[in-house]
Design an enzyme around this catalytic site. Structure first.
Site, PDB file in Angstrom:
ATOM      1  N   HIS A 239       0.928  -1.237  -0.085  1.00 47.73           N
ATOM      2  CA  HIS A 239      -0.017   0.137  -0.016  1.00 47.73           C
ATOM      3  C   HIS A 239       0.940   1.349   0.154  1.00 47.73           C
ATOM      4  O   HIS A 239       1.964   1.219   0.769  1.00 47.73           O
ATOM      5  CB  HIS A 239      -0.897  -0.065   1.223  1.00 47.73           C
ATOM      6  CG  HIS A 239      -1.795   1.107   1.157  1.00 47.73           C
ATOM      7  ND1 HIS A 239      -1.559   2.365   1.439  1.00 47.73           N
ATOM      8  CD2 HIS A 239      -3.152   0.845   1.016  1.00 47.73           C
ATOM      9  CE1 HIS A 239      -2.673   2.872   1.683  1.00 47.73           C
ATOM     10  NE2 HIS A 239      -3.568   2.287   1.212  1.00 47.73           N
ATOM     11  N   HIS A 304      -7.639  -0.148  -4.387  1.00 48.67           N
ATOM     12  CA  HIS A 304      -8.251   0.670  -3.371  1.00 48.67           C
ATOM     13  C   HIS A 304      -8.990   1.717  -4.040  1.00 48.67           C
ATOM     14  O   HIS A 304      -8.149   2.655  -4.861  1.00 48.67           O
ATOM     15  CB  HIS A 304      -7.460   1.614  -2.364  1.00 48.67           C
ATOM     16  CG  HIS A 304      -7.053   0.333  -1.189  1.00 48.67           C
ATOM     17  ND1 HIS A 304      -6.545   0.609  -0.005  1.00 48.67           N
ATOM     18  CD2 HIS A 304      -7.571  -0.733  -1.099  1.00 48.67           C
ATOM     19  CE1 HIS A 304      -6.339  -0.394   0.811  1.00 48.67           C
ATOM     20  NE2 HIS A 304      -6.908  -1.400   0.046  1.00 48.67           N
TER      21      HIS A 304
HETATM   22  C1  DNO Z   1      -6.603   3.203   5.636  1.00 48.61           C
HETATM   23  C2  DNO Z   1      -6.174   1.961   4.903  1.00 48.61           C
HETATM   24  C3  DNO Z   1      -4.646   1.790   5.321  1.00 48.61           C
HETATM   25  C4  DNO Z   1      -4.208   0.272   4.941  1.00 48.61           C
HETATM   26  C5  DNO Z   1      -3.017   0.140   5.296  1.00 48.61           C
HETATM   27  C6  DNO Z   1      -2.320  -0.971   4.386  1.00 48.61           C
HETATM   28  O1  DNO Z   1      -7.774   3.177   5.392  1.00 48.61           O
HETATM   29  O2  DNO Z   1      -6.163   2.125   3.507  1.00 48.61           O
HETATM   30  O3  DNO Z   1      -4.705   1.846   6.546  1.00 48.61           O
HETATM   31  O4  DNO Z   1      -5.000  -0.600   5.094  1.00 48.61           O
HETATM   32  O5  DNO Z   1      -1.967   0.951   4.892  1.00 48.61           O
HETATM   33  O6  DNO Z   1      -1.389  -1.606   5.104  1.00 48.61           O
END
Ligand code: DNO
Length: 406
Positions: A239, A304
């Site tokens: 991410h 995402h």
């Molecule tokens: C927030 C998320 C992040 C994500 C992490 C992945 O809403 O998109 O907290 O889960 O960064 O490691």
């Protein structure tokens, strides 16, 4: 695209029953109660799988836990301090246990100290709903006057310090402590919550770690875990930094296309992949999301889909979380690139040709304003996002448009 939904486990105010009605196809979850560095045991993984498979009344939901978000990388690994080697071994073991349970897509991040950072978790929008927001001056006020970081004063231009001070003086003590809580809120649902004092202690440990060194630590970590992922047919996907620029003087190494390219090239394996988070990357004007999808697409294992409205033109300026089809990311163009990538994979016989996507975050609207949820993870706001994104994919994938869409 495979339509997935993040679930924080049984305590989540959006239940499995709600997801089924929302038309969700697969579940994204994590063992948030297990501290970073510890092993995810087969028993704990099986328990979560079982919870996902059942409706509230115990009947079959026909949903599966398909994506892990996140299998956290410990601070010890990021800093290569203390028990970091044991933590890497535990990470490998967790991957093996996940593979044995049939879960193949594993998201994580490599941000030091803080995960996502916002200054306001419920910013009132003109339509009456709320969203999360990052305000540059409030953040600087936190850094200078709440955290009182040693080097903060010299990190910002004088006029910025002046404006941040004015803001801070105008805040009540309740507003000041809310700001501190918001900034350190970090990973939603995680076992590791941080106070301002904890943040200070962590920052001190990064004094001698610059971006180059952090990237080296990251590549070392990947060199250790990617072979395990390869062996078991897993797809790791990092991410991006959220927001995608340095904060609190900490190094950031996954903020741009160039950052991703460096790490993908250093450990050149399909198992070393990307979580393309449109909202995180989109907070920076020089990140071209459709272009990144078209150029890095074969390594994108998880999407995402979220949007942001930038409130200035610079890197580091304020932004807020927009509606999924509003904001500055060209979501339609991005989804078109996703569909092209899926078509390429299908033509090449890749079994992972359908890329899991989740509507990331959502504005709190309608009933969301009455029920508690993790900041950014309301039921109705996300359902609205999913419906809109699904509509775009369906329209772009229509046979007459010539894109083979799964
Ligand atoms: C927030 C998320 C992040 C994500 C992490 C992945 O809403 O998109 O907290 O889960 O960064 O490691």
């Amino acid at each position: 695209m495979r339509q997935t939904w993040r679930w924080f486990g049984p305590a989540d105010t959006t239940g499995i029953d709600d997801m089924v009605q929302a038309g969700v196809e697969g579940v994204v979850s994590a063992l948030h109660h297990v501290p970073s560095g510890a092993v995810w045991t087969a028993e704990e993984i099986a328990r979560r799988q079982d919870e996902v498979r059942r409706h509230g009344d115990g009947s079959a939901s026909n949903l599966e836990w398909e994506v892990v978000e996140s299998l956290p990388v410990s601070e010890a690994i990021k800093k290569q301090r203390g028990e970091w080697r044991e933590h890497v071994a535990a990470y490998r073991e967790s991957l093996e246990n996940l593979a044995a349970a049939g879960i193949e897509t594993i998201c994580y991040n490599f941000m030091p100290v803080l995960d996502w950072t916002r200054t306001d978790l419920a910013w009132r929008l003109p339509h009456g709903g709320t969203c999360m927001r990052f305000d540059y001056f409030d953040f600087v006020a936190f850094d200078l006057f709440i955290l009182e970081r040693d080097r903060a004063k010299t990190d910002y231009p004088e006029d910025v310090v002046g404006e941040a001070e004015r803001r801070f003086r105008a805040m009540t003590t309740v507003m000041q402590s809310t700001l501190a809580i918001n900034v350190t809120c970090g990973l939603p649902g995680a076992a590791d919550h941080m106070t301002t004092k904890d943040v200070r202690a962590h920052l001190a440990e990064y004094d001698s770690i610059d971006a180059q060194r952090l990237r080296r630590h990251y590549i070392d970590f990947l060199s250790e875990v990617v072979p395990t992922a390869e062996k078991h047919g897993l797809r790791l996907c990092c991410h991006p930094d959220d927001p995608p620029f340095p904060l609190l003087g900490l190094p950031r190494v996954m903020s741009t296309e160039d950052d991703y390219r460096k790490v993908m090239d250093a450990v050149d394996s399909p198992a070393n992949g990307i979580t393309l988070c449109a909202g995180s990357l989109g907070a920076r004007p020089d990140n071209d999301l459709p272009g990144m999808m078209s150029r890095l697409g074969d390594r994108v294992h998880f999407l995402h889909l979220r949007n942001v409205k930038r409130e200035g033109d610079g890197i580091g300026d304020s932004f807020h979380e927009a509606e999924h089809l509003g904001g500055d990311v060209d979501m339609v163009a991005l989804i078109a690139e996703v569909l092209k990538e899926e078509a390429r994979r299908k033509a090449n016989g890749r079994t992972d040709h359908q890329i899991p996507m989740r509507p990331d975050h959502g504005q709190h609207i309608l009933d969301d304003l009455k029920r508690q949820s993790q900041p950014g993870y309301p039921t109705v706001g996300r359902l609205r996002g999913l419906a809109e994104l699904r509509g775009v994919a369906k329209a772009l994938g229509h046979a007459r448009l010539g894109i083979d869409h799964e």
